[in-house]
Scaffold this active site. Sequence first.
Site, short mmCIF file in Angstrom:
data_model
loop_
_atom_site.label_atom_id
_atom_site.label_comp_id
_atom_site.label_asym_id
_atom_site.label_seq_id
_atom_site.Cartn_x
_atom_site.Cartn_y
_atom_site.Cartn_z
N SER A 277 -0.10 -6.43 5.27
CA SER A 277 -0.69 -7.05 4.09
C SER A 277 -0.54 -8.57 4.15
O SER A 277 -1.48 -9.30 3.82
CB SER A 277 -0.02 -6.49 2.83
OG SER A 277 -0.67 -6.95 1.68
N GLY B 245 7.21 1.35 5.10
CA GLY B 245 6.01 2.17 4.97
C GLY B 245 5.06 1.68 3.89
O GLY B 245 4.12 2.38 3.50
N LEU B 246 5.29 0.44 3.42
CA LEU B 246 4.45 -0.13 2.36
C LEU B 246 3.46 -1.16 2.92
O LEU B 246 2.73 -1.80 2.16
CB LEU B 246 5.32 -0.76 1.27
CG LEU B 246 6.30 0.20 0.58
CD1 LEU B 246 7.29 -0.56 -0.29
CD2 LEU B 246 5.54 1.23 -0.27
N ASP C 87 -2.88 -1.05 9.88
CA ASP C 87 -3.07 -1.11 8.42
C ASP C 87 -3.83 -2.36 7.97
O ASP C 87 -4.26 -2.45 6.82
CB ASP C 87 -1.71 -1.09 7.69
CG ASP C 87 -1.01 0.25 7.83
OD1 ASP C 87 -1.68 1.27 8.05
OD2 ASP C 87 0.23 0.26 7.70
N LYS D 161 0.87 -1.20 0.00
CA LYS D 161 0.00 0.00 0.00
C LYS D 161 0.89 1.23 0.00
O LYS D 161 2.05 1.19 0.44
CB LYS D 161 -0.94 0.04 1.21
CG LYS D 161 -0.28 0.09 2.60
CD LYS D 161 0.17 1.45 3.09
CE LYS D 161 0.83 1.39 4.47
NZ LYS D 161 1.59 2.58 4.85
N GLY E 86 9.82 -2.19 7.45
CA GLY E 86 10.04 -0.79 7.84
C GLY E 86 10.10 0.11 6.62
O GLY E 86 10.78 1.13 6.60
C1 SUD Z 1 1.99 4.90 9.70
C2 SUD Z 1 1.12 3.84 9.08
C3 SUD Z 1 0.15 4.53 8.08
O1 SUD Z 1 -0.49 3.63 7.25
O2 SUD Z 1 1.75 2.82 8.33
P1 SUD Z 1 3.29 2.34 8.13
O3 SUD Z 1 4.05 3.44 7.52
O4 SUD Z 1 3.84 1.95 9.46
O5 SUD Z 1 3.18 1.18 7.17
C4 SUD Z 1 0.29 3.11 10.16
O6 SUD Z 1 -0.59 3.98 10.82
C5 SUD Z 1 1.14 2.43 11.20
O7 SUD Z 1 0.31 1.62 11.96
P2 SUD Z 1 0.86 0.27 12.65
O8 SUD Z 1 1.49 -0.59 11.63
O9 SUD Z 1 -0.21 -0.31 13.49
O10 SUD Z 1 1.95 0.84 13.57
P3 SUD Z 1 2.83 0.02 14.60
O11 SUD Z 1 4.05 -0.47 13.94
O12 SUD Z 1 2.02 -0.95 15.39
O13 SUD Z 1 3.17 1.26 15.55
C6 SUD Z 1 4.34 1.38 16.26
C7 SUD Z 1 4.17 2.53 17.22
O14 SUD Z 1 3.85 3.75 16.49
C8 SUD Z 1 2.97 4.57 17.25
N1 SUD Z 1 1.73 4.83 16.50
C9 SUD Z 1 1.32 4.03 15.48
C10 SUD Z 1 0.17 4.31 14.79
C11 SUD Z 1 -0.59 5.43 15.17
N2 SUD Z 1 -1.74 5.76 14.55
N3 SUD Z 1 -0.17 6.21 16.19
C12 SUD Z 1 0.98 5.93 16.85
O15 SUD Z 1 1.34 6.67 17.76
C13 SUD Z 1 2.69 3.82 18.53
O16 SUD Z 1 3.61 4.28 19.49
C14 SUD Z 1 3.01 2.37 18.19
O17 SUD Z 1 3.38 1.62 19.31
N1 ADP Z 2 5.46 -10.96 7.87
C1 ADP Z 2 6.09 -9.82 8.22
N2 ADP Z 2 6.55 -9.02 7.25
C2 ADP Z 2 7.16 -7.85 7.57
N3 ADP Z 2 7.38 -7.42 8.81
C3 ADP Z 2 6.95 -8.18 9.82
C4 ADP Z 2 6.28 -9.40 9.56
N4 ADP Z 2 5.96 -9.92 10.74
C5 ADP Z 2 6.39 -9.08 11.68
N5 ADP Z 2 7.00 -8.03 11.15
C6 ADP Z 2 7.56 -6.87 11.91
O1 ADP Z 2 6.79 -5.70 11.57
C7 ADP Z 2 7.65 -4.58 11.33
C8 ADP Z 2 6.97 -3.62 10.34
O2 ADP Z 2 7.03 -4.21 9.10
P1 ADP Z 2 6.29 -3.73 7.77
O3 ADP Z 2 4.82 -3.85 7.92
O4 ADP Z 2 6.89 -4.48 6.66
O5 ADP Z 2 6.73 -2.23 7.65
P2 ADP Z 2 5.88 -0.92 7.59
O6 ADP Z 2 4.95 -0.93 8.79
O7 ADP Z 2 6.89 0.18 7.67
O8 ADP Z 2 5.16 -0.95 6.30
C9 ADP Z 2 8.95 -5.20 10.83
O9 ADP Z 2 10.06 -4.41 11.13
C10 ADP Z 2 9.00 -6.55 11.56
O10 ADP Z 2 9.70 -6.42 12.78
#
Ligand code: SUD
Ligand code: ADP
Length: 281
Positions: free
Chosen positions: A104, A98-99, A136, A11, A96
């Site tokens: 997914s 952001g996708l 997500d 995404k 890590g």
């Molecule tokens: C930012 C977004 C946007 O789509 O995606 P990614 O870039 O990570 O893919 C998401 O909201 C990522 O949500 P999610 O995937 O649940 O985040 P997590 O790794 O669980 O969050 C790690 C930490 O970030 C903080 N966090 C996360 C989401 C949110 N809305 N507020 C927060 O403050 C919290 O401290 C949490 O403990």
């Molecule tokens: N199947 C998986 N694929 C990717 N990451 C995973 C998975 N299971 C657990 N994780 C943990 O979730 C974290 C966030 O991964 P990911 O969703 O790929 O990145 P982002 O949230 O930045 O899009 C990773 O750093 C990893 O520690």
Amino acid sequence: MSSVRVFAPAKINLFLHVVGRRPDGYHLLETAFRMLAHGDWITLTRREDGAIHRTSTLAGVAEESDLVVRAARLMQTRTNSRFGVDIAVEKKLPMGGGLGGGSSDAASVMLGLNRLWGLGIGRETLQQWGLTLGADVPFFLFGQSAFAQGVGEKLQPLSLPPACYVVVEPPVAVPTGQIFTADDLTRDTEPTIIARFPELPTRNDLELVARRLFPEVDAAIEMLGAFGEARMSGSGSSVFLRCADASEARKLVAKLPSGTQAWIAESLDRHPLFDWADSDQ
Ligand SMILES: C[C@@](CO)(OP(=O)(O)O)[C@H](O)COP(=O)(O)OP(=O)(O)OC[C@H]1O[C@@H](n2ccc(N)nc2=O)[C@H](O)[C@@H]1O
Ligand SMILES: Nc1ncnc2c1ncn2[C@@H]1O[C@H](COP(=O)(O)OP(=O)(O)O)[C@@H](O)[C@H]1O
């Protein structure tokens, strides 16, 4: 059917506004999600003995904390299914990045098992369960372009024209929590009126913090930004740029410095497993 190979798309967040903060510290967002036709592939093989195993490896992620295993356990616990599964992941999406790769993967396992275990669970129920795995996950189960509020769980469909994107993966993994806890993150963007998107100016509020903390992200935005409006996805690290078509995208990628990790993907309007969730009664 005892085995399926399913897709787990990436995404991107077309924009991401931080509009507030919940008492528990989580941030309230407004974002537009779109899937891309680039992602991981997962093979699910049903087991009759109830065991759940990951048969592939993922660097730095132990089997029990892998979101694919956690998603399968969640489905088994909530439904009392007698079945188990072997899960093999062909990982294409960076961690890590952001996708939404992990989220997914989790959503595709949930949808895959819904069919492989003959569960017939409805989409909204799956979305509620999926939220316990990550913010997500409900979007991927929703399965179409969406405007999202809350922490990403309040979803409404978004109609977008097809588009082609160039995505650059900087050589760094961004920990989401580090971006959200930064002192200089702005948390007071005015709520958007969805009816006025995409005319209204938007941005990714997480971008400035990520650029400051991770020079690799800053460099990728500078590099891709030379060709148009490059933007970071989610909490980073990946950066995307919309192109007129695939041919323009290919020409652009050819101009990027050698060694750049970049790919081209068309937008995906519907999750390929969309029909694997029933509608809730
Ligand atoms: C930012 C977004 C946007 O789509 O995606 P990614 O870039 O990570 O893919 C998401 O909201 C990522 O949500 P999610 O995937 O649940 O985040 P997590 O790794 O669980 O969050 C790690 C930490 O970030 C903080 N966090 C996360 C989401 C949110 N809305 N507020 C927060 O403050 C919290 O401290 C949490 O403990
Ligand atoms: N199947 C998986 N694929 C990717 N990451 C995973 C998975 N299971 C657990 N994780 C943990 O979730 C974290 C966030 O991964 P990911 O969703 O790929 O990145 P982002 O949230 O930045 O899009 C990773 O750093 C990893 O520690």
